[in-house]
Design a protein around this motif. Structure first.
Motif, mmCIF file in Angstrom:
data_model
loop_
_atom_site.group_PDB
_atom_site.id
_atom_site.type_symbol
_atom_site.label_atom_id
_atom_site.label_comp_id
_atom_site.label_asym_id
_atom_site.label_seq_id
_atom_site.Cartn_x
_atom_site.Cartn_y
_atom_site.Cartn_z
ATOM 1 N N GLN A 1 5.171 -7.131 16.394
ATOM 2 C CA GLN A 1 6.515 -6.724 16.799
ATOM 3 C C GLN A 1 6.916 -5.388 16.203
ATOM 4 N N GLY A 2 6.542 -5.147 14.960
ATOM 5 C CA GLY A 2 6.908 -3.889 14.329
ATOM 6 C C GLY A 2 6.601 -3.915 12.847
ATOM 7 N N VAL A 3 6.916 -2.811 12.203
ATOM 8 C CA VAL A 3 6.712 -2.703 10.768
ATOM 9 C C VAL A 3 7.847 -1.862 10.215
ATOM 10 N N LYS A 4 8.312 -2.225 9.034
ATOM 11 C CA LYS A 4 9.346 -1.403 8.403
ATOM 12 C C LYS A 4 9.009 -1.184 6.937
ATOM 13 N N ILE A 5 9.305 0.024 6.492
ATOM 14 C CA ILE A 5 9.102 0.364 5.086
ATOM 15 C C ILE A 5 10.277 -0.206 4.304
ATOM 16 N N THR A 6 9.972 -1.047 3.322
ATOM 17 C CA THR A 6 11.026 -1.673 2.523
ATOM 18 C C THR A 6 11.278 -0.933 1.222
ATOM 19 N N ASN A 7 10.292 -0.122 0.798
ATOM 20 C CA ASN A 7 10.458 0.646 -0.434
ATOM 21 C C ASN A 7 9.448 1.790 -0.411
ATOM 22 N N GLN A 8 9.855 2.939 -0.905
ATOM 23 C CA GLN A 8 8.894 4.031 -1.041
ATOM 24 C C GLN A 8 9.157 4.780 -2.336
ATOM 25 N N GLN A 9 8.067 5.136 -2.993
ATOM 26 C CA GLN A 9 8.144 5.862 -4.256
ATOM 27 C C GLN A 9 7.304 7.121 -4.139
#
Length: 135
Positions: free
Chosen positions: A89-97
């Motif tokens: 269905q999709g992908v989402k970035i939940t955190n990025q450093q």
């Protein structure tokens, strides 16, 4: 009648421009676009397309055959998992450093059509042609 012809002639280029802008927005060169594009390619089982989202600049021609073989196995396993969960269905970035000026570590959530989710993390690096996933 000639006025109608001119109007329709104007609509086609406008529609083409809107579609091109929409595709750029969906598949731009940002980190999220790289992650979305990669998982979309995996869902299609398209190894060559998936490889386009990977940082392979430093891989020699001799190593590329082996690397492609490993990526084919990864793509096949990922597609099997996605299919077993009703599809991607999709992908989402939940955190990025940030990991320096041109590098990121991202945590993401993969969404399946059956409502289940999976967690993953990956490193991305900014190359001259945009953000790529680092293996």
């Amino acid at each position: 009648n000639s006025a109608r012809c001119c109007t329709s002639d104007l609509r086609s280029p406008c529609l083409a421009a809107v579609v091109a802008l929409g595709l750029t927005a969906c598949f731009g060169s940002g980190p999220e676009a790289a992650v979305q594009g990669f998982y979309g390619a995996v869902a299609e089982g398209n190894t060559d397309k998936a490889m386009g989202f990977l940082a392979l600049e430093s891989v020699s021609a001799n190593e590329m055959v082996m690397v492609k073989g490993k990526i084919q196995m990864m793509v096949a396993a990922g597609k099997t998992q996605m299919d077993a969960n009703g599809g991607f269905q999709g992908v989402k970035i939940t955190n990025q450093q940030e990991q320096g000026e041109n590098a990121l570590r991202v945590q993401l959530e993969i969404l399946f059509k059956n409502g289940k989710t999976d967690q993953d993390s990956m490193n991305l690096v900014k190359q001259k042609d945009g953000w790529k996933i680092k293996l």
